[in-house]
Design an enzyme around this catalytic site. Structure first.
Site, PDB file in Angstrom:
ATOM      1  CD  GLU A   1      -7.055  -2.227   8.231  1.00 50.16           C
ATOM      2  OE1 GLU A   1      -7.422  -2.620   9.361  1.00 50.16           O
ATOM      3  OE2 GLU A   1      -7.790  -2.294   7.229  1.00 50.16           O
TER       4      GLU A   1
ATOM      5  NE  ARG B   1     -11.679   8.411  -3.851  1.00 51.02           N
ATOM      6  CZ  ARG B   1     -11.854   7.091  -3.931  1.00 51.02           C
ATOM      7  NH1 ARG B   1     -10.887   6.286  -3.574  1.00 51.02           N
ATOM      8  NH2 ARG B   1     -12.986   6.587  -4.374  1.00 51.02           N
TER       9      ARG B   1
END
Lengths: 293, 319
Positions: free
Chosen positions: B62, B171
């Site tokens: 990341e 989501r």
């Protein structure tokens, strides 16, 4: 935002054109003289500001001067030109070396160096791209510049343009894991336009790199990550120019530049306390004499 | 809302995110996506098949992810950097601060599956701190769309303006809550219902529940004003202060920790400018126990019933 010094920029273009036509051996004496000028101005700047990283500045200056004066396709009058080559200084604490090199290249007037680290100066202790032309990304925390350079090189690949990207890394900085994430990405994408230069002065803030957390065998590490490794004396301008001019073939290139922290001043060379010590008036005089030889 | 069943149809913000991105990419070849092995979880399979070269997968890394995004922006591309929100904002927070926000790189950070969406996977995978962390970073808009329409607006807005942004992409499927033609501007909240008794300020997944709460309150004779705040930063200070002046108190609802998100922003503003009774609904400063997303909403009091109860509390205790 600082702006271009047109007179200096014009001179820079002339110097660059002249150096481009010379062989590394012919260019070296000129580069050496420029680097010594940059060292002298950097020393005066740090002395005035009572702040700076003189040891790391002096180990990286020959690398920066060689790149700006004889390698990078950059124009101080158009610091954001889309197709310029990019140099990312990942070891952002040596901002002083970058500022003086940029000022000597015309990106902004040299007199601005007098404001280094003063209240509200654009010349912060670490470089800021929104205030200093020529700075590509804001660095300071270590392990940041390399991934950004990988992104820049990827953009060149996507745009199918030949521009080159250089990232200058400290050796102690390689203890940050983000660098190795970036090294894997660059090799995976075969970014041969990318050149990572390691300023291998073997010292970090408090001690040697090998006693702090061992980096060796460093060349083997880079090679095993899929990079072409070129090792040079980081103060030999002819050798630096030679390895920088030659682009990579199918793989990214890592130049391990063996350097001396505090290079050029006898009482600073290789001494860990000069990481960010500020010289006294007498030490400045002594150092300036040595840097004028 | 379906008249026959009384249950609103649910829609997927991730699909709106992916569809809008593909449509933008067809018009503008500077649009690229950077992901961390998250092609599937970021719903980017379609993007990858249409633009294989423009989806850069840096693997599970990341810090590299965000730095590479900043570099692509430096090189003239418009990168959407997409990863699960907890890892994007937690693991790479310093890259978000230095490489993106401080450097003012035109990077669109896309936090996928935020809040409690990962339910049983536990606190390591919950992204409830992101709003607190990112509100603390200067010069970075923090955007939480409430439904697919706003998700599409957020993607288009982020691509068109020159600076960095963080988009929190739900989501969890949500009902449509955005009226057609609604504006989408930094620092501008959307007033979804009128009311002068109490105000509910909600963001993201909590907006539809705020509307449900307002409906049940209306049946009791309480007129609740619902504000949808998609821009947690910059906050619509005028709308918040107007609510403080015109209604008896404010309930703030967010699927995030209350230590530094929207509730904290509203509290900071009103406490200094126009003190008003507040109830802040969110996750307390606690790691969640094991449970599904729906269980955790109930556990932490993030339902329409809890919002309505908080509004009633304000009505009962207003000065």
């Amino acid at each position: 935002m600082l702006s271009v010094n047109h007179e200096e920029a014009l001179r820079f273009r002339g110097t660059r054109a002249r150096l481009t036509g010379l062989s590394p051996g012919q260019a070296a004496p000129l580069l050496r003289e420029m680097a010594q000028q940059v060292r002298r101005d950097d020393l005066r700047m740090i002395h005035r500001a009572r702040l700076g990283h003189v040891g790391g500045d002096f180990s990286v200056i020959d690398i920066l001067v060689t790149l700006y004066a004889a390698v990078l396709n950059v124009d101080p009058a158009e610091p954001l030109a889309a197709q310029r080559d990019r140099l990312v200084l990942s070891k952002g604490h040596t901002a002083g070396a970058l500022y003086v090199t940029l000022a000597h290249s015309g990106f902004f007037p040299r007199r601005e160096l007098d404001t280094f680290a003063a209240p509200l100066s654009p010349l912060n202790g670490h470089p800021n791209r929104t205030k200093v032309p020529g700075v590509e990304t804001n660095t300071g925390p270590l392990g940041h510049g390399f991934p950004v350079a990988v992104g820049i090189a990827l953009s060149a690949r996507l745009q199918r343009v030949p521009r080159r990207t250089f990232v200058v890394l400290g050796d102690g900085e390689l203890q940050e894991g983000s660098n190795w994430e970036a090294a894997m990405t660059a090799a995976h994408y075969g970014l041969s336009s990318l050149c990572a230069v390691v300023d291998r002065n073997r010292l970090q803030q408090g001690a040697g790199t090998e006693e702090t957390k061992r980096l060796e065998p460093l060349a083997d590490k880079w090679a095993s990550f899929g990079w072409e490794v070129r090792e040079v004396d980081g103060h030999d301008h002819a050798r630096l120019l030679e390895v920088f001019r030659r682009p990579g073939a199918g793989r990214p290139v890592c130049v391990i530049a063996h350097t001396v922290k505090g290079k050029g001043v006898s009482f600073m060379e290789g001494r860990v306390e000069w990481h960010h010590k500020v010289p006294s008036d007498e030490q400045v005089e002594l150092a300036l004499r040595e840097l004028s030889r | 809302m379906s008249a026959a069943t009384g249950v609103a149809a649910l829609h997927d913000c991730r699909k709106a995110f992916a569809d809008t991105l593909i449509s933008l990419a067809r018009q503008d070849e500077r649009i690229v996506v950077v992901c961390n092995d998250s092609v599937g979880s970021s719903n980017l399979v379609g993007f990858k098949s249409e633009f294989p070269d423009r989806l850069i997968n840096v693997g599970i890394a990341e810090q590299d992810l965000v730095g590479v995004g900043a570099g692509l922006a430096n090189g003239g591309m418009i990168p959407f950097v997409s990863a699960a929100a907890p890892f994007l904002t937690g693991r790479a927070l310093e890259q978000v601060k230095a490489d993106v926000a401080y450097s003012q790189a035109h990077v669109i950070l896309c936090g996928q599956s935020p809040g409690l969406a990962y339910g049983e996977l536990g606190p390591t995978h919950h992204s409830i701190e992101d709003l607190s962390w990112l509100r603390a970073v200067a010069d970075l808009p923090v955007v939480v769309p409430a439904d697919p329409a706003q998700t599409a607006q957020a993607v288009r807005w982020a691509a068109a303006q020159p600076g960095p942004s963080y988009l929190r992409i739900s989501r969890t499927p949500v009902p449509d809550v955005t009226p057609p033609g609604a504006p989408f501007q930094p620092g501008q909240a959307l007033r979804l219902t009128d009311g002068d008794d109490v105000t509910v300020i909600a963001t993201g997944t909590m907006v539809s529940r705020a509307l449900q709460a307002a409906e049940s309150l209306r049946a009791e004779g309480i007129a609740a004003r619902v504000l949808n705040v998609a821009f947690v930063e910059p906050l619509d200070a005028a709308a918040v202060l107007q609510a403080a002046a015109e209604t008896r108190g404010i309930v703030v609802a967010e699927e995030a920790t209350v230590t530094g998100g929207l509730g904290a922003a509203v509290a900071t503003l009103t406490a200094q400018e126009l003190p008003v009774r507040l109830r802040l609904l969110g996750v307390p400063r606690a790691f969640a126990p094991t449970g599904s997303t729906a269980f955790l909403w109930e556990h932490f009091g993030l339902t329409a019933a809890h919002i309505a109860a908080a509004a009633r509390y304000i009505m009962a205790h207003a000065r």
